[in-house]
Write an enzyme that holds these catalytic residues in place. Structure first.
Site, mmCIF file in Angstrom:
data_model
loop_
_atom_site.group_PDB
_atom_site.id
_atom_site.type_symbol
_atom_site.label_atom_id
_atom_site.label_comp_id
_atom_site.label_asym_id
_atom_site.label_seq_id
_atom_site.Cartn_x
_atom_site.Cartn_y
_atom_site.Cartn_z
ATOM 1 N N ASP A 36 18.210 12.042 -9.394
ATOM 2 C CA ASP A 36 18.861 11.081 -8.267
ATOM 3 C C ASP A 36 18.866 9.646 -8.241
ATOM 4 O OD1 ASP A 36 20.369 10.726 -5.881
ATOM 5 O OD2 ASP A 36 19.123 11.955 -4.575
HETATM 6 C C1 NOJ Z 1 21.670 9.620 -3.391
HETATM 7 C C2 NOJ Z 1 21.611 11.026 -2.789
HETATM 8 O O1 NOJ Z 1 20.217 11.636 -2.450
HETATM 9 C C3 NOJ Z 1 22.530 12.084 -3.767
HETATM 10 O O2 NOJ Z 1 22.770 13.257 -2.849
HETATM 11 C C4 NOJ Z 1 23.575 11.502 -3.987
HETATM 12 O O3 NOJ Z 1 24.536 12.312 -5.024
HETATM 13 C C5 NOJ Z 1 23.596 10.229 -4.971
HETATM 14 N N1 NOJ Z 1 22.810 9.322 -4.038
HETATM 15 C C6 NOJ Z 1 24.631 9.542 -5.665
HETATM 16 O O4 NOJ Z 1 25.540 8.895 -4.624
#
Ligand code: NOJ
Length: 772
Positions: free
Chosen positions: A287
């Protein structure tokens, strides 16, 4: 995963041929053999090129497009996310396949969760439909729209089980139940990938957030997760597994810890469980910035150690941090990370690109410039009809006293509330490329329904909240165009206008709830009630309702279960609409005016108060359970509040009534490997055609470990005409009786099982049988 017709497609596609000719390294002759093809490429790559493939970059202030193009040409980027149209993607892909030495195509990812250009209902809404065709349809349309914008991968579905509505991302997932969430997870993957992520109108799913993100302590985002292995295996892991079994090509790793080790450095999670036990063969994404965060978690002392931990644990692509780029070459050269470990990660990235058909045609989703839509934002690119259809299915009728709903289309309706006419809210968060200006609000939807017959009066009545700090927080990312726009009048002025409007009408409809940002990433709440400004408004409207007899209908827009005690006691009808999407307004109007009979059911329990959380229906049994009707001093309860959820899991009314007969079982015993059929007769005893969801719950009466009071094991959605009845049969086999025991072995233990069937998790008919 590549269709067998791929070489023919390649031979025929002029564009693909042109690219293949300009593109030296990937060998077209090996294209039909994924393993050999990827191995051949890997064998030709330098250390730096390998590390480059693991980099997932977001275009933004830190990396403007021209700089990114240079990085791609230098072979230092594997993919991007957040570039969302073909014009942005094309030069990057050209830089990759024409300028970089290895000519490996880029992948383009994006958060496509509940739609892309057309917003469909948010996750909780989709799950409320209990309709897997509707869920698949949502993901399919999202994939068609996203792929037409050059996107290859979505970071979805979000399948984190959530039992704590304080967590803002409850909105994004599909509720509290392992079985239901698993079904939705599977349907989403099927919709996104449509049999193969190689298809030009498919996008590859990456299920998230692996694992257990929904169990963050106290519902506070990014907090720790600490959980017994049995609970993990029985309750929280099944949805990820279901998505993977359905073919999810990717997995996004969670930001949280799992029992003391961040998921991002958790070798048990990413190797032993994901790869070895589950046999996952796809690519893993960290993430956002999660590898850097290993320092803040306190498990890495510097960037080098963070990179080492992550790559060794099994994080293939690093999202939005520079740690792999900076540290991996040195770590490999010094021998701290073996080349074979790096190769494993690169192999998965190349494999995913292969599976998405990008080596066959890097432009398969970007297309030719001459075919680019003149205006990517054109309304003609939306899919309004399916969005309205799915939205109608996602609405849950919580309350309907004296058959207040449906409303007459010749009525004078006062529509009041801060959410009645805010298109930004109705499209929900994670609305991808959906434009508020293209969304139809409740006000517009109802006005259209009443056109030429009744009359719609409108007053805003209140701001979503008067809490300045909350408004500031919700607007913090959008200083240029704040999402939550405050009406400058005083609360009393707005209420006065609302009351005057209500007095002129036959019926009062109040659209209340949360601004969409209140149910989002990093939007945990300590309270679950409506903000005070809206409570004050509702009280004023109730006074009008009591004085005049005009019914008060609440239309709720929110992304989490709310504590609606006053509302339940005082509203004549209540419709939970979540954030229903681009066509939310017309869909809600369809239900309010009876053009559609609601059939949604809650995928998550609604608590009475924050203090009562968690209220999930399938909790483990207790030695001193609270027994309704027999309150004792020494049973498990809160003495200062009624027990149990305000609205239970599975609850949802219809404009007609259904009667469920007693449960018939095909036998009193089940032999090993055998089956028992459980059947009931469902009758539509009302005067309208309608759909409902019949739910099958099972309880293991005495097991080797403590088991839940009941667990959903199957459900069936059925449509019945007035007076029609249908026998519904559920097959119960050992799989429905089995669970992970203390040794984490999946077993069905002999003994008695209770079978409960009903239209929600509490009002059920019961039978029992024995597994021999
Ligand atoms: C952080 C989020 O937790 C995740 O779900 C998302 O895919 C990413 N950012 C990218 O935007």
């Amino acid at each position: 995963m590549i269709p067998t017709s791929a070489p023919k497609t390649l031979a025929l596609a002029g564009l693909a041929l042109a690219c293949a000719a300009a593109w030296a390294q990937p060998k077209p002759a090996l294209l039909n053999d994924k393993k050999a093809f990827v191995a051949d490429l890997l064998g030709q790559m330098t250390l730096e090129e390998k590390v480059g493939q693991l980099r997932l970059i977001s275009i933004g202030p830190e990396m403007p497009a021209p700089q990114l193009e240079k990085e791609v040409a230098a072979g230092r980027v594997g993919g991007t996310f957040n570039s969302v149209n073909r014009k942005e993607q094309r030069p990057l892909q050209q830089a990759a396949v024409q300028q970089s030495r290895m000519k490996i195509p880029m992948l383009f990812a994006y958060d496509v969760l509940h739609g892309h250009r057309t917003s469909f209902p948010i996750g909780l809404g989709l799950a409320s439909s209990w309709d897997m065709d509707a869920v698949r349809k949502t993901a399919r349309h999202a994939a068609m729209e996203a792929s037409a914008d050059g996107i290859d991968v979505t970071f979805a579905p979000t399948v984190d089980i959530s039992r704590d509505p304080r967590w803002g991302r409850t909105s994004e997932g599909f509720g509290e139940d392992p079985h239901l969430v698993s079904q939705v997870a599977r349907a989403m993957v099927q919709g996104f990938q449509n049999g193969s992520p190689a298809k030009p109108d498919s996008i590859m799913a990456s299920v998230k957030h692996f694992a257990l993100y929904g169990a963050v302590e106290g519902g506070r985002d990014y907090n720790i997760v600490d959980m017994s292995p049995m609970r993990m295996y029985n309750d929280y892991l099944p949805p990820y597994k279901a998505a993977i079994d359905a073919g999810s090509g990717g997995v996004m790793i969670a930001l949280n810890t799992v029992n003391g080790q961040p998921a991002t450095s958790n070798t048990w999670l990413l190797q032993d469980l994901l790869r070895k036990e589950w046999g996952f063969k796809g690519v893993t994404f960290s993430d956002h910035g999660a590898i850097t965060e290993l320092l803040r978690h306190g498990v890495a002392k510097d960037d080098a150690q963070a990179a080492e931990l992550a790559i060794k644990a099994g994080v293939d692509m690093s999202m939005a941090d520079q740690v792999y780029l900076k540290e991996l070459p040195g770590l490999v050269k010094s021998g701290r990370v073996k080349m074979a470990v790096l190769d494993n990660a690169v192999r998965e990235v190349l494999g995913a690109k292969y599976d998405m058909g990008l080596f066959h045609d890097p432009f398969r989703r970007i297309g030719k410039a001459e075919d680019d839509p003149a205006d990517p934002k054109a309304a003609s690119r939306l899919h309004r009809e399916p969005a309205r259809d799915v939205a109608r299915r996602s609405l849950v009728l919580l309350e309907n006293r004296n058959r207040t709903l449906p409303l007459s289309k010749s009525a004078r309706v006062a529509l009041i509330g801060p959410l009645a006419d805010t298109p930004i809210d109705i499209i929900g968060v994670w609305s991808a490329q959906a434009l508020p200006a293209q969304a139809v609000t409740l006000r517009t939807g109802m006005a259209k329904a009443l056109e030429g017959k009744g009359q719609l009066l409108y007053a805003r009545g209140a701001n979503v909240t008067e809490d300045k700090a909350v408004v500031e927080y919700l607007n913090f990312l959008n200083w240029d165009a704040p999402e939550v726009v405050q009406d400058k009048r005083t609360p009393q002025q707005m209420i006065d206008e609302a009351v005057a409007t209500a007095k002129q009408a036959d019926v009062i409809v109040a659209a209340v709830g949360e601004a969409r940002g209140m149910s989002h990433e990093s939007s945990s709440r300590t309270r679950l009630d409506l903000p005070e400004s809206q409570q004050e408004l509702l009280k004023a409207l109730k006074t009008v309702s009591v004085a005049t007899g005009k019914p008060l209908v609440l239309v709720l827009m929110n992304g989490r279960p709310l504590a609606l005690n006053w509302e339940k006691a005082n509203a004549d009808a209540m419709l939970e609409t979540w954030f229903a999407g681009t066509e939310g307004g017309p869909a809600i109007a369809d239900v309010l005016f009876g053009d559609y009979n609601p059939s949604g059911k809650l995928p998550i329990s609604f608590p009475r108060s924050v203090g009562q959380v968690p209220t999930y229906y399938n909790h483990p049994r207790l030695g001193r359970p609270f027994t309704p009707g027999k309150p004792g001093n020494y049973t498990s309860q809160y003495f200062d509040e009624p027990q149990g959820a305000l609205y239970p899991f599975g609850h949802g009314l219809s404009y007609t009534q259904f009667e469920v007969s007693d449960v018939q079982l095909s036998g009193a015993t089940m032999a090993r490997g055998g089956q028992v059929q459980a059947s009931v007769t469902v009758r539509n005893s009302g005067d309208r055609a309608g759909e409902t969801v019949l739910q099958l719950y099972i309880q293991d009466v005495a097991a080797s470990v403590v088991r839940p009071v009941k667990e959903l094991k199957d459900f069936r959605k059925l449509m019945l005409q007035p007076g029609e009845q249908q026998v519904v049969r559920f097959t119960i086999d050992e799989a429905k009786l089995s669970f992970y025991n203390a040794q984490l072995k999946r077993v069905a233990e002999p003994g008695a099982f209770k079978v409960q069937i009903g239209l929600d998790s509490q009002a059920v008919k019961e039978g029992s049988f024995e597994l021999r």
